[in-house]
Design a protein around this motif. Sequence first.
Motif, PDB file in Angstrom:
ATOM      1  N   ALA A 203       0.829  -1.208   0.000  1.00 55.76           N
ATOM      2  CA  ALA A 203       0.000   0.000   0.000  1.00 55.76           C
ATOM      3  C   ALA A 203       0.863   1.258   0.000  1.00 55.76           C
ATOM      4  N   PRO A 204       0.386   2.332  -0.658  1.00 56.42           N
ATOM      5  CA  PRO A 204       1.056   3.634  -0.558  1.00 56.42           C
ATOM      6  C   PRO A 204       0.687   4.270   0.794  1.00 56.42           C
ATOM      7  N   TRP A 205       1.675   4.515   1.624  1.00 54.30           N
ATOM      8  CA  TRP A 205       1.434   5.054   2.962  1.00 54.30           C
ATOM      9  C   TRP A 205       2.078   6.431   3.096  1.00 54.30           C
ATOM     10  N   GLY A 206       1.404   7.313   3.815  1.00 63.39           N
ATOM     11  CA  GLY A 206       1.960   8.638   4.065  1.00 63.39           C
ATOM     12  C   GLY A 206       1.316   9.265   5.277  1.00 63.39           C
ATOM     13  N   THR A 207       1.620  10.534   5.515  1.00 61.55           N
ATOM     14  CA  THR A 207       1.078  11.252   6.661  1.00 61.55           C
ATOM     15  C   THR A 207       0.119  12.328   6.175  1.00 61.55           C
ATOM     16  N   HIS A 208      -0.558  12.970   7.113  1.00 63.09           N
ATOM     17  CA  HIS A 208      -1.467  14.060   6.779  1.00 63.09           C
ATOM     18  C   HIS A 208      -0.718  15.368   6.505  1.00 63.09           C
ATOM     19  N   PHE A 209       0.609  15.351   6.618  1.00 64.81           N
ATOM     20  CA  PHE A 209       1.384  16.570   6.423  1.00 64.81           C
ATOM     21  C   PHE A 209       1.691  16.841   4.951  1.00 64.81           C
ATOM     22  N   GLY A 210       1.275  15.973   4.066  1.00 61.58           N
ATOM     23  CA  GLY A 210       1.537  16.184   2.644  1.00 61.58           C
ATOM     24  C   GLY A 210       0.841  15.122   1.819  1.00 61.58           C
ATOM     25  N   ASN A 211       0.901  15.288   0.495  1.00 62.93           N
ATOM     26  CA  ASN A 211       0.253  14.338  -0.404  1.00 62.93           C
ATOM     27  C   ASN A 211       1.143  13.161  -0.779  1.00 62.93           C
ATOM     28  N   ARG A 250      -2.365  25.265   5.677  1.00 62.91           N
ATOM     29  CA  ARG A 250      -1.992  25.967   6.890  1.00 62.91           C
ATOM     30  C   ARG A 250      -0.585  26.553   6.828  1.00 62.91           C
ATOM     31  N   VAL A 251       0.176  26.180   5.834  1.00 67.67           N
ATOM     32  CA  VAL A 251       1.551  26.671   5.719  1.00 67.67           C
ATOM     33  C   VAL A 251       1.540  27.996   4.962  1.00 67.67           C
ATOM     34  N   PRO A 252       2.243  29.031   5.458  1.00 65.51           N
ATOM     35  CA  PRO A 252       2.257  30.320   4.761  1.00 65.51           C
ATOM     36  C   PRO A 252       2.905  30.203   3.389  1.00 65.51           C
ATOM     37  N   PRO A 253       2.583  31.110   2.469  1.00 64.71           N
ATOM     38  CA  PRO A 253       3.124  31.035   1.108  1.00 64.71           C
ATOM     39  C   PRO A 253       4.638  30.957   1.064  1.00 64.71           C
ATOM     40  N   GLU A 254       5.312  31.603   2.021  1.00 70.17           N
ATOM     41  CA  GLU A 254       6.778  31.579   2.014  1.00 70.17           C
ATOM     42  C   GLU A 254       7.344  30.288   2.575  1.00 70.17           C
ATOM     43  N   GLY A 255       6.441  29.381   3.018  1.00 69.15           N
ATOM     44  CA  GLY A 255       6.873  28.073   3.464  1.00 69.15           C
ATOM     45  C   GLY A 255       7.674  28.125   4.748  1.00 69.15           C
ATOM     46  N   THR A 256       8.675  27.265   4.847  1.00 68.47           N
ATOM     47  CA  THR A 256       9.436  27.143   6.086  1.00 68.47           C
ATOM     48  C   THR A 256      10.389  28.309   6.318  1.00 68.47           C
ATOM     49  N   ALA A 257      10.548  29.193   5.341  1.00 69.28           N
ATOM     50  CA  ALA A 257      11.455  30.328   5.527  1.00 69.28           C
ATOM     51  C   ALA A 257      11.006  31.216   6.678  1.00 69.28           C
ATOM     52  N   ALA A 258       9.698  31.226   6.961  1.00 65.45           N
ATOM     53  CA  ALA A 258       9.174  32.067   8.034  1.00 65.45           C
ATOM     54  C   ALA A 258       8.970  31.282   9.330  1.00 65.45           C
ATOM     55  N   ALA A 259       9.382  30.024   9.351  1.00 61.38           N
ATOM     56  CA  ALA A 259       9.152  29.200  10.528  1.00 61.38           C
ATOM     57  C   ALA A 259      10.145  29.530  11.635  1.00 61.38           C
ATOM     58  N   GLU A 260       9.726  29.299  12.883  1.00 60.10           N
ATOM     59  CA  GLU A 260      10.631  29.461  14.015  1.00 60.10           C
ATOM     60  C   GLU A 260      11.574  28.269  14.077  1.00 60.10           C
ATOM     61  N   ALA A 261      12.780  28.497  14.569  1.00 61.55           N
ATOM     62  CA  ALA A 261      13.773  27.436  14.680  1.00 61.55           C
ATOM     63  C   ALA A 261      14.306  27.398  16.100  1.00 61.55           C
TER      64      ALA A 261
END
Length: 281
Positions: A203-211, A250-261
Amino acid sequence: MRAGGTPAAWRGDGVAPGWEAAFEAVPRSAFLPDVMWPYDMGRRRAVTVARSEAPESWRAFADADVPIVTQWDDGAHEGTSPGRVSTSSASMPSVVAAMLGDLRVADGDRVLEVGTGTGWNAALLSHRLGDDRVTTVEVEPAVAAAARGALERAGYRPTVLSGDGRAGHAARAPYDRVIATCGVREIPYAWVQQTAQGGVVLAPWGTHFGNGDAVVRLEVAGQCASGRFTRRVEFMKLRAQRTAVRHHDRVPPEGTAAAEASTTALTEGICSATRAGTAPS
């Protein structure tokens, strides 16, 4: 008469031993609707192709190694322009061939397919194993009916059922192989229960975080199933496991560039020792 002549251009070395005759005899084009929405690699989007208006283009896409949407919005879509969410399709031939190779069937195996779609994959299985060895389940009644018709026109009569594939189909169990042609976010235990000892669930398995998905190949032993991932893929999701909340919404258009680290001083060794109860105080 059974249709024949799957184009060899896309195949290269991608057809596993034992599947060559099936792909030669069963063309994907025999299972595609007159109006379809193939993914145009050049434009990087789905496009509308109608056989009555552009027969050469229709044939070219049917024979190409591209995914083809055959239903939008769970059948609620109207018109010929692409809909909002693709909900049924014909997978890339190279992906179909690779997954059938991963399945590693043997003569006499009984197979349950979850996600009939166009019926092409079921036809390939029927050609290889025989109609009476193949059961396929499709959640959408109209899609199941269309697949059944296409299969009969091509000369194949596996057991085609309409229902929730999450439950498998216990009446024809046990199966030597279970193959899902839809993405899952957890493996339904019914599939494991309906698989014979030593059998395989693929089966193709994945998470809800992406397609994206990865094909997992699980071997059944006792009441458990375990195995490894074989390849990356992307499939439409099992209807019962879809979520209305999509990560990319839910992810902003700029993606992870604006994420906290942030960082941590913990190491893998410290975490392992803590789990074992031997970490220093």
